[in-house]
Design a protein around this motif. Sequence first.
Motif, PDB file in Angstrom:
ATOM      1  N   GLU A  79       0.685   4.235  -2.870  1.00  0.00           N
ATOM      2  CA  GLU A  79       0.340   5.622  -2.566  1.00  0.00           C
ATOM      3  C   GLU A  79       1.429   6.610  -2.981  1.00  0.00           C
ATOM      4  O   GLU A  79       1.138   7.780  -3.204  1.00  0.00           O
ATOM      5  CB  GLU A  79       0.049   5.763  -1.075  1.00  0.00           C
ATOM      6  CG  GLU A  79      -1.210   5.028  -0.650  1.00  0.00           C
ATOM      7  CD  GLU A  79      -1.440   5.030   0.848  1.00  0.00           C
ATOM      8  OE1 GLU A  79      -0.484   5.297   1.609  1.00  0.00           O
ATOM      9  OE2 GLU A  79      -2.576   4.740   1.264  1.00  0.00           O
TER      10      GLU A  79
ATOM     11  N   HIS B 285     -11.932  -5.373  -8.135  1.00  0.00           N
ATOM     12  CA  HIS B 285     -11.198  -4.351  -7.384  1.00  0.00           C
ATOM     13  C   HIS B 285     -10.196  -5.042  -6.463  1.00  0.00           C
ATOM     14  O   HIS B 285     -10.360  -5.059  -5.235  1.00  0.00           O
ATOM     15  CB  HIS B 285     -12.162  -3.457  -6.606  1.00  0.00           C
ATOM     16  CG  HIS B 285     -13.074  -2.687  -7.498  1.00  0.00           C
ATOM     17  ND1 HIS B 285     -12.650  -1.609  -8.222  1.00  0.00           N
ATOM     18  CD2 HIS B 285     -14.385  -2.865  -7.816  1.00  0.00           C
ATOM     19  CE1 HIS B 285     -13.653  -1.133  -8.941  1.00  0.00           C
ATOM     20  NE2 HIS B 285     -14.721  -1.893  -8.713  1.00  0.00           N
TER      21      HIS B 285
ATOM     22  N   ARG C 217      -7.188  -4.165  -5.684  1.00  0.00           N
ATOM     23  CA  ARG C 217      -6.493  -3.256  -4.757  1.00  0.00           C
ATOM     24  C   ARG C 217      -7.336  -2.995  -3.516  1.00  0.00           C
ATOM     25  O   ARG C 217      -6.807  -2.923  -2.419  1.00  0.00           O
ATOM     26  CB  ARG C 217      -6.059  -1.985  -5.463  1.00  0.00           C
ATOM     27  CG  ARG C 217      -7.085  -0.925  -5.505  1.00  0.00           C
ATOM     28  CD  ARG C 217      -6.655   0.310  -6.224  1.00  0.00           C
ATOM     29  NE  ARG C 217      -7.811   0.624  -7.048  1.00  0.00           N
ATOM     30  CZ  ARG C 217      -7.788   1.245  -8.172  1.00  0.00           C
ATOM     31  NH1 ARG C 217      -6.670   1.666  -8.665  1.00  0.00           N
ATOM     32  NH2 ARG C 217      -8.889   1.485  -8.829  1.00  0.00           N
ATOM     33  N   ASP C 218      -8.652  -2.862  -3.675  1.00  0.00           N
ATOM     34  CA  ASP C 218      -9.520  -2.669  -2.501  1.00  0.00           C
ATOM     35  C   ASP C 218      -9.476  -3.897  -1.599  1.00  0.00           C
ATOM     36  O   ASP C 218      -9.437  -3.779  -0.374  1.00  0.00           O
ATOM     37  CB  ASP C 218     -10.964  -2.397  -2.925  1.00  0.00           C
ATOM     38  CG  ASP C 218     -11.122  -1.058  -3.631  1.00  0.00           C
ATOM     39  OD1 ASP C 218     -10.242  -0.180  -3.461  1.00  0.00           O
ATOM     40  OD2 ASP C 218     -12.123  -0.893  -4.349  1.00  0.00           O
ATOM     41  N   LEU C 219      -9.489  -5.061  -2.219  1.00  0.00           N
ATOM     42  CA  LEU C 219      -9.426  -6.303  -1.450  1.00  0.00           C
ATOM     43  C   LEU C 219      -8.100  -6.402  -0.701  1.00  0.00           C
ATOM     44  O   LEU C 219      -8.062  -6.723   0.482  1.00  0.00           O
ATOM     45  CB  LEU C 219      -9.596  -7.512  -2.382  1.00  0.00           C
ATOM     46  CG  LEU C 219      -9.523  -8.879  -1.726  1.00  0.00           C
ATOM     47  CD1 LEU C 219     -10.678  -9.065  -0.748  1.00  0.00           C
ATOM     48  CD2 LEU C 219      -9.537  -9.967  -2.777  1.00  0.00           C
TER      49      LEU C 219
ATOM     50  N   PHE D 176      -5.934  -3.952   0.149  1.00  0.00           N
ATOM     51  CA  PHE D 176      -5.694  -2.897   1.132  1.00  0.00           C
ATOM     52  C   PHE D 176      -6.740  -2.844   2.249  1.00  0.00           C
ATOM     53  O   PHE D 176      -6.426  -2.483   3.375  1.00  0.00           O
ATOM     54  CB  PHE D 176      -5.616  -1.530   0.452  1.00  0.00           C
ATOM     55  CG  PHE D 176      -4.535  -1.423  -0.594  1.00  0.00           C
ATOM     56  CD1 PHE D 176      -3.366  -2.162  -0.497  1.00  0.00           C
ATOM     57  CD2 PHE D 176      -4.691  -0.601  -1.689  1.00  0.00           C
ATOM     58  CE1 PHE D 176      -2.378  -2.068  -1.464  1.00  0.00           C
ATOM     59  CE2 PHE D 176      -3.705  -0.486  -2.656  1.00  0.00           C
ATOM     60  CZ  PHE D 176      -2.547  -1.232  -2.541  1.00  0.00           C
ATOM     61  N   ASP D 177      -7.982  -3.183   1.941  1.00  0.00           N
ATOM     62  CA  ASP D 177      -9.058  -2.988   2.910  1.00  0.00           C
ATOM     63  C   ASP D 177      -9.885  -4.232   3.193  1.00  0.00           C
ATOM     64  O   ASP D 177     -10.775  -4.191   4.044  1.00  0.00           O
ATOM     65  CB  ASP D 177     -10.006  -1.876   2.420  1.00  0.00           C
ATOM     66  CG  ASP D 177      -9.276  -0.562   2.185  1.00  0.00           C
ATOM     67  OD1 ASP D 177      -8.409  -0.214   3.007  1.00  0.00           O
ATOM     68  OD2 ASP D 177      -9.556   0.103   1.173  1.00  0.00           O
ATOM     69  N   GLY D 178      -9.628  -5.307   2.476  1.00  0.00           N
ATOM     70  CA  GLY D 178     -10.450  -6.502   2.626  1.00  0.00           C
ATOM     71  C   GLY D 178     -10.155  -7.259   3.902  1.00  0.00           C
ATOM     72  O   GLY D 178      -9.089  -7.120   4.498  1.00  0.00           O
ATOM     73  N   PRO D 179     -11.103  -8.078   4.316  1.00  0.00           N
ATOM     74  CA  PRO D 179     -10.866  -8.910   5.505  1.00  0.00           C
ATOM     75  C   PRO D 179      -9.764  -9.930   5.224  1.00  0.00           C
ATOM     76  O   PRO D 179      -9.681 -10.474   4.119  1.00  0.00           O
ATOM     77  CB  PRO D 179     -12.212  -9.593   5.740  1.00  0.00           C
ATOM     78  CG  PRO D 179     -12.968  -9.463   4.474  1.00  0.00           C
ATOM     79  CD  PRO D 179     -12.411  -8.299   3.736  1.00  0.00           C
ATOM     80  N   GLN D 180      -8.924 -10.158   6.190  1.00  0.00           N
ATOM     81  CA  GLN D 180      -7.765 -11.031   6.006  1.00  0.00           C
ATOM     82  C   GLN D 180      -8.151 -12.438   5.572  1.00  0.00           C
ATOM     83  O   GLN D 180      -7.478 -13.043   4.750  1.00  0.00           O
ATOM     84  CB  GLN D 180      -6.914 -11.094   7.269  1.00  0.00           C
ATOM     85  CG  GLN D 180      -5.624 -11.856   7.046  1.00  0.00           C
ATOM     86  CD  GLN D 180      -4.646 -11.685   8.180  1.00  0.00           C
ATOM     87  OE1 GLN D 180      -4.881 -10.950   9.112  1.00  0.00           O
ATOM     88  NE2 GLN D 180      -3.532 -12.376   8.089  1.00  0.00           N
TER      89      GLN D 180
ATOM     90  N   LYS E 238       0.824  -1.210   0.000  1.00  0.00           N
ATOM     91  CA  LYS E 238       0.000   0.000   0.000  1.00  0.00           C
ATOM     92  C   LYS E 238       0.858   1.261   0.000  1.00  0.00           C
ATOM     93  O   LYS E 238       0.522   2.241  -0.654  1.00  0.00           O
ATOM     94  CB  LYS E 238      -0.952   0.013   1.193  1.00  0.00           C
ATOM     95  CG  LYS E 238      -1.956   1.150   1.136  1.00  0.00           C
ATOM     96  CD  LYS E 238      -3.003   1.034   2.209  1.00  0.00           C
ATOM     97  CE  LYS E 238      -4.035   2.128   2.040  1.00  0.00           C
ATOM     98  NZ  LYS E 238      -5.125   1.993   3.003  1.00  0.00           N
TER      99      LYS E 238
END
Length: 87
Positions: free
Chosen positions: A7, A26, A28-30, A32-36, A3
């Motif tokens: 950035e 998506h 990148r969303d998974l 950076f922000d997805g549940p492990q 990440k």
Amino acid sequence: MAKDIYEIFPSAFATFQEADEALQMHLRDLIFDGPQDTVTLTENAHPAILVASIAILRVLEVSMREYQWKPSSRMIAKQRRRKSWAS
């Protein structure tokens, strides 16, 4: 996973965009922000690791060009020795 380079470096950002478009998801969303537990599933982890690795490689390539980094003669000699040992 990657990440910080996403950035900071445009080449890494572009790599993640390319992957999202190619995979039609998506990623990148998974990443950076997805549940492990979702990120670590094989069908998600493999592309995530590959995309992060390619992004890092592209950042290194751009940096090497920008700073005109060239391997030293010592590094080249070491690589030649390794190749001769492998033969």
